[in-house]
Design an enzyme around this catalytic site. Structure first.
Site, PDB file in Angstrom:
ATOM      1  N   HIS A  17      -3.737  46.740  18.514  1.00 43.44           N
ATOM      2  CA  HIS A  17      -2.508  46.592  19.309  1.00 43.44           C
ATOM      3  C   HIS A  17      -1.275  46.752  18.419  1.00 43.44           C
ATOM      4  O   HIS A  17      -0.314  47.428  18.786  1.00 43.44           O
ATOM      5  CB  HIS A  17      -2.444  45.204  19.959  1.00 43.44           C
ATOM      6  CG  HIS A  17      -3.459  44.949  21.010  1.00 43.44           C
ATOM      7  ND1 HIS A  17      -4.299  43.864  20.974  1.00 43.44           N
ATOM      8  CD2 HIS A  17      -3.771  45.627  22.141  1.00 43.44           C
ATOM      9  CE1 HIS A  17      -5.089  43.876  22.031  1.00 43.44           C
ATOM     10  NE2 HIS A  17      -4.796  44.942  22.754  1.00 43.44           N
ATOM     11  N   LYS A  41      -8.507  38.373  35.519  1.00 38.90           N
ATOM     12  CA  LYS A  41      -9.183  38.129  34.248  1.00 38.90           C
ATOM     13  C   LYS A  41      -9.106  36.646  33.891  1.00 38.90           C
ATOM     14  O   LYS A  41      -8.103  35.993  34.152  1.00 38.90           O
ATOM     15  CB  LYS A  41      -8.530  38.932  33.118  1.00 38.90           C
ATOM     16  CG  LYS A  41      -8.765  40.418  33.184  1.00 38.90           C
ATOM     17  CD  LYS A  41      -8.208  41.102  31.945  1.00 38.90           C
ATOM     18  CE  LYS A  41      -8.500  42.591  31.955  1.00 38.90           C
ATOM     19  NZ  LYS A  41      -7.989  43.254  30.753  1.00 38.90           N
ATOM     20  N   ARG A  90      -8.035  54.513  23.138  1.00 39.07           N
ATOM     21  CA  ARG A  90      -8.951  54.429  22.001  1.00 39.07           C
ATOM     22  C   ARG A  90     -10.016  55.504  22.030  1.00 39.07           C
ATOM     23  O   ARG A  90     -10.370  56.064  21.008  1.00 39.07           O
ATOM     24  CB  ARG A  90      -9.640  53.058  21.998  1.00 39.07           C
ATOM     25  CG  ARG A  90      -8.726  51.899  21.733  1.00 39.07           C
ATOM     26  CD  ARG A  90      -9.508  50.616  21.810  1.00 39.07           C
ATOM     27  NE  ARG A  90     -10.162  50.513  23.098  1.00 39.07           N
ATOM     28  CZ  ARG A  90     -10.017  49.530  23.954  1.00 39.07           C
ATOM     29  NH1 ARG A  90      -9.254  48.518  23.657  1.00 39.07           N
ATOM     30  NH2 ARG A  90     -10.625  49.518  25.115  1.00 39.07           N
ATOM     31  N   SER A 128     -10.142  43.312  22.345  1.00 40.85           N
ATOM     32  CA  SER A 128     -10.072  41.852  22.347  1.00 40.85           C
ATOM     33  C   SER A 128     -11.403  41.202  22.686  1.00 40.85           C
ATOM     34  O   SER A 128     -11.743  40.144  22.139  1.00 40.85           O
ATOM     35  CB  SER A 128      -8.989  41.391  23.334  1.00 40.85           C
ATOM     36  OG  SER A 128      -7.724  41.833  22.910  1.00 40.85           O
TER      37      SER A 128
END
Length: 159
Positions: A17, A41, A90, A128
């Site tokens: 990040h 979430k 990514r 994460s």
């Protein structure tokens, strides 16, 4: 002034990040890193904890502001006067989701552009969830997260 937002849950913030923030801060006059409150979430860290970790991790970036928001990303972008939304890309597996979100955001607010930035290749596998899983089993996360995040993970998982 060219201002962008970089939204995410940042639960927790990783070096990947931070790499995206660094890239964005070199391209734009101001970057607003904003913690999304996502009711879909279950977060390990509270919004306040995530804000604290981000502020500490990004304190050396003079053109970066940290905040949080509820609701639609495009509404928050408009509220802070941003011209774009930064998203990290990514791997190819991220592309479909990010493409769909970019198209929906364009439909909702055509004046706001989604900007996809790739992190350094050493962070392409990092997210994460992987960090939380590693920390849960007392693995060494120091290479992947800022020092404050490592401390907070150790506190959460009791080691």
């Amino acid at each position: 002034m060219a201002k962008v937002i970089y939204p995410g849950t940042f639960d927790p913030v990783t070096n990947g990040h931070i790499d995206i923030v660094e890239r964005a801060s070199e391209l734009f006059e101001e970057v607003v890193v904003t913690v999304a409150r996502n009711p879909m979430k279950t977060a390990l860290f509270s919004v306040e904890e995530r804000l604290e970790m981000l502020r500490e991790s990004l304190k050396d970036f003079k053109n970066v502001i940290v905040d949080s928001f509820d609701g639609l990303v495009v509404d928050h972008a408009k509220q802070v006067g941003a011209i774009g939304i930064i998203r990290g890309l990514r791997a190819v597996s991220d592309f479909e989701y990010e493409f769909q979100m970019a198209l929906m955001n364009r439909k909702l607010a055509g004046e706001i552009t989604t900007i996809l930035l790739m992190p350094h290749d050493k962070y392409t596998y990092l997210n994460s969830t992987i960090i939380k899983n590693l920390a849960q089993f007392h693995g060494n996360v120091s290479e992947f997260v800022p020092p404050i995040v490592e401390r907070k993970l150790k506190e959460k998982f009791g080691y």
